[in-house]
Design an enzyme around this catalytic site. Structure first.
Site, short mmCIF file in Angstrom:
data_model
loop_
_atom_site.label_atom_id
_atom_site.label_comp_id
_atom_site.label_asym_id
_atom_site.label_seq_id
_atom_site.Cartn_x
_atom_site.Cartn_y
_atom_site.Cartn_z
CE LYS A 275 -3.87 -2.36 2.34
NZ LYS A 275 -4.85 -2.28 3.47
CE1 TYR B 142 -9.29 -2.96 0.79
CE2 TYR B 142 -8.57 -0.97 -0.34
CZ TYR B 142 -8.29 -2.10 0.41
OH TYR B 142 -6.98 -2.36 0.77
CG PHE C 225 -13.06 1.59 7.78
CD1 PHE C 225 -12.60 0.99 6.62
CD2 PHE C 225 -13.73 0.80 8.71
CE1 PHE C 225 -12.79 -0.37 6.38
CE2 PHE C 225 -13.94 -0.57 8.49
CZ PHE C 225 -13.46 -1.14 7.32
NE ARG D 271 -5.96 -12.34 5.05
CZ ARG D 271 -6.69 -11.22 5.05
NH1 ARG D 271 -6.69 -10.40 4.00
NH2 ARG D 271 -7.41 -10.87 6.09
CB THR E 129 -7.25 -6.22 9.77
OG1 THR E 129 -7.57 -7.38 9.00
CG2 THR E 129 -7.62 -4.97 9.01
NE ARG F 23 -2.24 -5.66 7.33
CZ ARG F 23 -3.37 -6.21 6.89
NH1 ARG F 23 -3.93 -7.19 7.58
NH2 ARG F 23 -3.95 -5.78 5.79
CG ASN G 97 -3.65 -2.38 7.05
OD1 ASN G 97 -3.54 -2.08 5.87
ND2 ASN G 97 -4.63 -3.12 7.50
CG HIS H 263 -5.15 -6.42 -0.46
ND1 HIS H 263 -6.38 -6.53 0.16
CD2 HIS H 263 -5.21 -7.26 -1.54
CE1 HIS H 263 -7.14 -7.39 -0.53
NE2 HIS H 263 -6.45 -7.83 -1.56
CD GLU I 145 -8.67 -9.35 -3.80
OE1 GLU I 145 -7.51 -9.71 -3.52
OE2 GLU I 145 -9.50 -8.98 -2.95
#
Ligand SMILES: Nc1nc2c(ncn2[C@@H]2O[C@H](COP(=O)(O)OP(=O)(O)O)[C@@H](O)[C@H]2O)c(=O)[nH]1
Ligand SMILES: [Mg+2]
Length: 140
Positions: A11, A51, A59, A87, A93, A104, A114, A117, A128
């Protein structure tokens, strides 16, 4: 273990904080294969599609503004059980709950920014990957 592909996004905060190398190093060190990689700007439309499931969350606006604010690095990562392996490497998250040793957990301290993704299932990974990459951009 089934060989899987997963979409990873580093990100805008990861790019801004010069953590791209560190995060890719961890993916490589885990012996996962990088089968596609590019730096892109996510536009409003792509962000809202990506998203979509969070559209009604408080948010959502902040998330869209954040993910479109600067370049991201998009990767397709492949390997045995790649979806859940990535993951677990990402961590929770919420970076306050993410375990030390996770990306993270080691580098994050913000709920929106964070760092990374990763697709949450094989089904969403397929969608995706198609959303972010043309077939010819991915190694056979
Ligand atoms: N500000 C804020 N951002 C959130 C919250 N939950 C999720 N996010 C952001 O929205 C993204 C997508 O959420 P989700 O799919 O639940 O988490 P992920 O799959 O672990 O990335 C997260 O990675 C965060 O950037 C929250 O409670 N507050
Ligand atoms: Mg998610």
């Amino acid at each position: 273990m089934e060989r899987e592909r997963t979409l990873v996004l580093l990100k805008p905060d990861a790019v801004q904080r010069r953590l791209v190398g560190e995060i890719i190093r961890r993916i490589e060190q885990k012996n996962l294969d990088i089968v596609a990689l590019k730096m892109i700007r996510i536009d409003q439309k792509l962000a809202e599609t990506h998203y979509e499931e969070h559209r009604e969350k408080p948010f959502f606006r902040e998330l869209i503004d954040f993910i479109t604010a600067g370049p991201v690095v998009a990767l397709v990562v492949e390997g045995p059980d790649a979806v859940s392996v990535v993951r677990r490497m990402m961590g929770a998250t919420n970076p306050f709950q993410a375990e030390p040793g996770t990306i993270r957990g080691d580098f994050g301290l913000d709920l929106t920014a964070n760092l990374i993704h990763g697709s949450d299932s094989v089904e969403s990974a397929k969608i995706e990957i198609r959303r972010f990459f043309q077939p010819e951009e991915i190694l056979a």
